[in-house]
Scaffold this motif. Structure first.
Motif, PDB file in Angstrom:
ATOM      1  N   LYS A  63       0.850  -1.192   0.000  1.00  0.00           N
ATOM      2  CA  LYS A  63       0.000   0.000   0.000  1.00  0.00           C
ATOM      3  C   LYS A  63       0.879   1.233   0.000  1.00  0.00           C
ATOM      4  O   LYS A  63       1.978   1.222   0.564  1.00  0.00           O
ATOM      5  N   GLY A  64       0.402   2.300  -0.645  1.00  0.00           N
ATOM      6  CA  GLY A  64       1.184   3.524  -0.667  1.00  0.00           C
ATOM      7  C   GLY A  64       0.537   4.580  -1.532  1.00  0.00           C
ATOM      8  O   GLY A  64      -0.685   4.609  -1.695  1.00  0.00           O
ATOM      9  N   VAL A  65       1.376   5.439  -2.107  1.00  0.00           N
ATOM     10  CA  VAL A  65       0.895   6.546  -2.933  1.00  0.00           C
ATOM     11  C   VAL A  65       1.743   6.686  -4.186  1.00  0.00           C
ATOM     12  O   VAL A  65       2.895   6.261  -4.232  1.00  0.00           O
ATOM     13  N   ARG A  66       1.124   7.284  -5.198  1.00  0.00           N
ATOM     14  CA  ARG A  66       1.837   7.737  -6.398  1.00  0.00           C
ATOM     15  C   ARG A  66       1.577   9.228  -6.492  1.00  0.00           C
ATOM     16  O   ARG A  66       0.439   9.671  -6.483  1.00  0.00           O
ATOM     17  N   THR A  67       2.667  10.001  -6.601  1.00  0.00           N
ATOM     18  CA  THR A  67       2.585  11.456  -6.627  1.00  0.00           C
ATOM     19  C   THR A  67       3.280  11.972  -7.881  1.00  0.00           C
ATOM     20  O   THR A  67       4.304  11.438  -8.295  1.00  0.00           O
ATOM     21  N   LYS A  68       2.748  13.022  -8.470  1.00  0.00           N
ATOM     22  CA  LYS A  68       3.406  13.698  -9.584  1.00  0.00           C
ATOM     23  C   LYS A  68       4.403  14.692  -9.008  1.00  0.00           C
ATOM     24  O   LYS A  68       4.086  15.462  -8.106  1.00  0.00           O
ATOM     25  N   VAL A  69       5.641  14.651  -9.509  1.00  0.00           N
ATOM     26  CA  VAL A  69       6.678  15.575  -9.066  1.00  0.00           C
ATOM     27  C   VAL A  69       7.324  16.223 -10.286  1.00  0.00           C
ATOM     28  O   VAL A  69       7.305  15.659 -11.379  1.00  0.00           O
ATOM     29  N   MET A  70       7.887  17.408 -10.068  1.00  0.00           N
ATOM     30  CA  MET A  70       8.545  18.136 -11.147  1.00  0.00           C
ATOM     31  C   MET A  70      10.018  18.328 -10.815  1.00  0.00           C
ATOM     32  O   MET A  70      10.348  18.923  -9.780  1.00  0.00           O
ATOM     33  N   PRO A  71      10.922  17.801 -11.658  1.00  0.00           N
ATOM     34  CA  PRO A  71      12.356  17.966 -11.384  1.00  0.00           C
ATOM     35  C   PRO A  71      12.772  19.431 -11.538  1.00  0.00           C
ATOM     36  O   PRO A  71      12.275  20.148 -12.400  1.00  0.00           O
ATOM     37  N   GLY A  75      18.438  19.690  -8.813  1.00  0.00           N
ATOM     38  CA  GLY A  75      18.393  18.280  -8.446  1.00  0.00           C
ATOM     39  C   GLY A  75      17.289  17.918  -7.476  1.00  0.00           C
ATOM     40  O   GLY A  75      17.124  16.762  -7.131  1.00  0.00           O
ATOM     41  N   THR A  76      16.513  18.894  -7.038  1.00  0.00           N
ATOM     42  CA  THR A  76      15.395  18.611  -6.143  1.00  0.00           C
ATOM     43  C   THR A  76      14.123  18.413  -6.967  1.00  0.00           C
ATOM     44  O   THR A  76      14.131  18.587  -8.192  1.00  0.00           O
ATOM     45  N   PHE A  77      13.055  18.064  -6.291  1.00  0.00           N
ATOM     46  CA  PHE A  77      11.765  17.883  -6.951  1.00  0.00           C
ATOM     47  C   PHE A  77      10.713  18.728  -6.251  1.00  0.00           C
ATOM     48  O   PHE A  77      10.691  18.802  -5.030  1.00  0.00           O
ATOM     49  N   LEU A  78       9.854  19.355  -7.054  1.00  0.00           N
ATOM     50  CA  LEU A  78       8.677  20.012  -6.504  1.00  0.00           C
ATOM     51  C   LEU A  78       7.547  18.992  -6.523  1.00  0.00           C
ATOM     52  O   LEU A  78       7.328  18.311  -7.535  1.00  0.00           O
ATOM     53  N   THR A  79       6.848  18.886  -5.427  1.00  0.00           N
ATOM     54  CA  THR A  79       5.743  17.943  -5.335  1.00  0.00           C
ATOM     55  C   THR A  79       4.436  18.686  -5.547  1.00  0.00           C
ATOM     56  O   THR A  79       4.222  19.757  -4.978  1.00  0.00           O
ATOM     57  N   THR A  80       3.570  18.116  -6.358  1.00  0.00           N
ATOM     58  CA  THR A  80       2.253  18.704  -6.547  1.00  0.00           C
ATOM     59  C   THR A  80       1.316  18.158  -5.480  1.00  0.00           C
ATOM     60  O   THR A  80       1.656  17.233  -4.741  1.00  0.00           O
ATOM     61  N   ASP A  81       0.149  18.719  -5.388  1.00  0.00           N
ATOM     62  CA  ASP A  81      -0.856  18.228  -4.447  1.00  0.00           C
ATOM     63  C   ASP A  81      -1.611  17.036  -5.014  1.00  0.00           C
ATOM     64  O   ASP A  81      -2.491  16.489  -4.365  1.00  0.00           O
ATOM     65  N   THR A  82      -1.280  16.635  -6.222  1.00  0.00           N
ATOM     66  CA  THR A  82      -1.961  15.531  -6.882  1.00  0.00           C
ATOM     67  C   THR A  82      -1.317  14.210  -6.495  1.00  0.00           C
ATOM     68  O   THR A  82      -0.116  14.025  -6.642  1.00  0.00           O
ATOM     69  N   PHE A  83      -2.120  13.291  -5.981  1.00  0.00           N
ATOM     70  CA  PHE A  83      -1.608  11.964  -5.646  1.00  0.00           C
ATOM     71  C   PHE A  83      -2.751  10.962  -5.724  1.00  0.00           C
ATOM     72  O   PHE A  83      -3.924  11.323  -5.701  1.00  0.00           O
ATOM     73  N   GLU A  84      -2.360   9.707  -5.872  1.00  0.00           N
ATOM     74  CA  GLU A  84      -3.320   8.608  -5.860  1.00  0.00           C
ATOM     75  C   GLU A  84      -2.894   7.613  -4.794  1.00  0.00           C
ATOM     76  O   GLU A  84      -1.707   7.335  -4.658  1.00  0.00           O
ATOM     77  N   ASN A  85      -3.852   7.093  -4.052  1.00  0.00           N
ATOM     78  CA  ASN A  85      -3.562   5.972  -3.170  1.00  0.00           C
ATOM     79  C   ASN A  85      -3.399   4.745  -4.043  1.00  0.00           C
ATOM     80  O   ASN A  85      -4.156   4.544  -4.991  1.00  0.00           O
ATOM     81  N   VAL A  86      -2.401   3.920  -3.729  1.00  0.00           N
ATOM     82  CA  VAL A  86      -2.096   2.747  -4.540  1.00  0.00           C
ATOM     83  C   VAL A  86      -2.065   1.519  -3.636  1.00  0.00           C
ATOM     84  O   VAL A  86      -1.502   1.562  -2.541  1.00  0.00           O
ATOM     85  N   SER A  87      -2.659   0.438  -4.138  1.00  0.00           N
ATOM     86  CA  SER A  87      -2.482  -0.856  -3.474  1.00  0.00           C
ATOM     87  C   SER A  87      -2.095  -1.871  -4.533  1.00  0.00           C
ATOM     88  O   SER A  87      -2.502  -1.773  -5.691  1.00  0.00           O
ATOM     89  N   VAL A  88      -1.274  -2.820  -4.133  1.00  0.00           N
ATOM     90  CA  VAL A  88      -0.788  -3.862  -5.035  1.00  0.00           C
ATOM     91  C   VAL A  88      -1.633  -5.105  -4.811  1.00  0.00           C
ATOM     92  O   VAL A  88      -1.839  -5.524  -3.670  1.00  0.00           O
ATOM     93  N   TYR A  99      -5.503   1.958  -8.144  1.00  0.00           N
ATOM     94  CA  TYR A  99      -5.427   3.365  -7.769  1.00  0.00           C
ATOM     95  C   TYR A  99      -6.774   3.839  -7.271  1.00  0.00           C
ATOM     96  O   TYR A  99      -7.821   3.398  -7.756  1.00  0.00           O
ATOM     97  N   LYS A 100      -6.733   4.789  -6.332  1.00  0.00           N
ATOM     98  CA  LYS A 100      -7.973   5.339  -5.804  1.00  0.00           C
ATOM     99  C   LYS A 100      -7.750   6.798  -5.423  1.00  0.00           C
ATOM    100  O   LYS A 100      -6.771   7.128  -4.761  1.00  0.00           O
ATOM    101  N   THR A 101      -8.669   7.655  -5.891  1.00  0.00           N
ATOM    102  CA  THR A 101      -8.692   9.054  -5.476  1.00  0.00           C
ATOM    103  C   THR A 101     -10.075   9.328  -4.898  1.00  0.00           C
ATOM    104  O   THR A 101     -10.925   8.441  -4.852  1.00  0.00           O
ATOM    105  N   ASN A 102     -10.320  10.563  -4.523  1.00  0.00           N
ATOM    106  CA  ASN A 102     -11.651  10.929  -4.035  1.00  0.00           C
ATOM    107  C   ASN A 102     -12.695  10.854  -5.140  1.00  0.00           C
ATOM    108  O   ASN A 102     -13.894  10.834  -4.863  1.00  0.00           O
ATOM    109  N   TYR A 103     -12.241  10.805  -6.399  1.00  0.00           N
ATOM    110  CA  TYR A 103     -13.160  10.899  -7.524  1.00  0.00           C
ATOM    111  C   TYR A 103     -13.314   9.621  -8.339  1.00  0.00           C
ATOM    112  O   TYR A 103     -14.323   9.430  -9.007  1.00  0.00           O
ATOM    113  N   THR A 104     -12.316   8.756  -8.312  1.00  0.00           N
ATOM    114  CA  THR A 104     -12.376   7.584  -9.189  1.00  0.00           C
ATOM    115  C   THR A 104     -11.466   6.462  -8.691  1.00  0.00           C
ATOM    116  O   THR A 104     -10.631   6.665  -7.812  1.00  0.00           O
ATOM    117  N   LYS A 105     -11.632   5.290  -9.299  1.00  0.00           N
ATOM    118  CA  LYS A 105     -10.781   4.125  -9.054  1.00  0.00           C
ATOM    119  C   LYS A 105     -10.415   3.528 -10.404  1.00  0.00           C
ATOM    120  O   LYS A 105     -11.222   3.554 -11.336  1.00  0.00           O
TER     121      LYS A 105
END
Length: 146
Positions: A63-71, A75-88, A99-105
């Motif tokens: 279980k965890g998350v997938r997040t969109k980041v911008m390099p 060498g650092t990354f900016l993290t967006t507020d967009t993420f999905e909960n992930v389960s394997v 994947y699961k968000t507040n809006y879809t699976k």
């Protein structure tokens, strides 16, 4: 001639075999992934030379998350507020990322997973090919990236 057919058959058998993904392999998902190409259901391909965003996976105990980041240039990354909960999910010989968000699976099947390559397929039979990404330091300030 007969040997040629045997060699061809064995070769096709090895090529057509799908990689077996084990629970221990899931740890390889953790980290930054950059999309290389998309292969559509009819075989057309779209290659990505450069990406503005990477996918960051953080998974523990399936279980965890997938997040969109911008390099960034340093060498650092900016993290967006967009993420999905992930389960394997392991189903027979198949492994899925659910994947699961507040809006879809939705789900994607993991086709192959190694230390530096990831291929997933969605229900529309579209394959996403990723390569492991690392921070890029273009400022050349001599500091190591984290």
């Amino acid at each position: 001639m007969k040997n040629t057919f045997i060699v061809l058959f064995v070769s096709l058998l090895f090529v057509s075999c799908k990689q077996e993904i084990k629970p221990a392999d899931i740890a390889k998902l953790n980290g930054y992934w950059e999309i290389e190409k998309v292969v559509f259901a009819k075989g057309e391909e779209k290659e990505y030379k450069m990406n503005e965003t990477f996918d960051f996976f953080q998974i523990k105990s399936n279980k965890g998350v997938r997040t969109k980041v911008m390099p960034q240039f340093d060498g650092t990354f900016l993290t967006t507020d967009t993420f999905e909960n992930v389960s394997v999910r392991f189903t027979g010989e198949q492994v899925f990322l659910d994947y699961k968000t507040n809006y879809t699976k939705w789900s994607e099947e993991i086709i192959s997973l190694s230390d530096d390559k990831l291929v997933v397929k969605n229900p529309q039979k579209i394959e996403y090919h990723y390569k492991k990404a690392a921070p890029i330091n273009l400022l050349n300030d001599g500091e190591k990236t984290k």
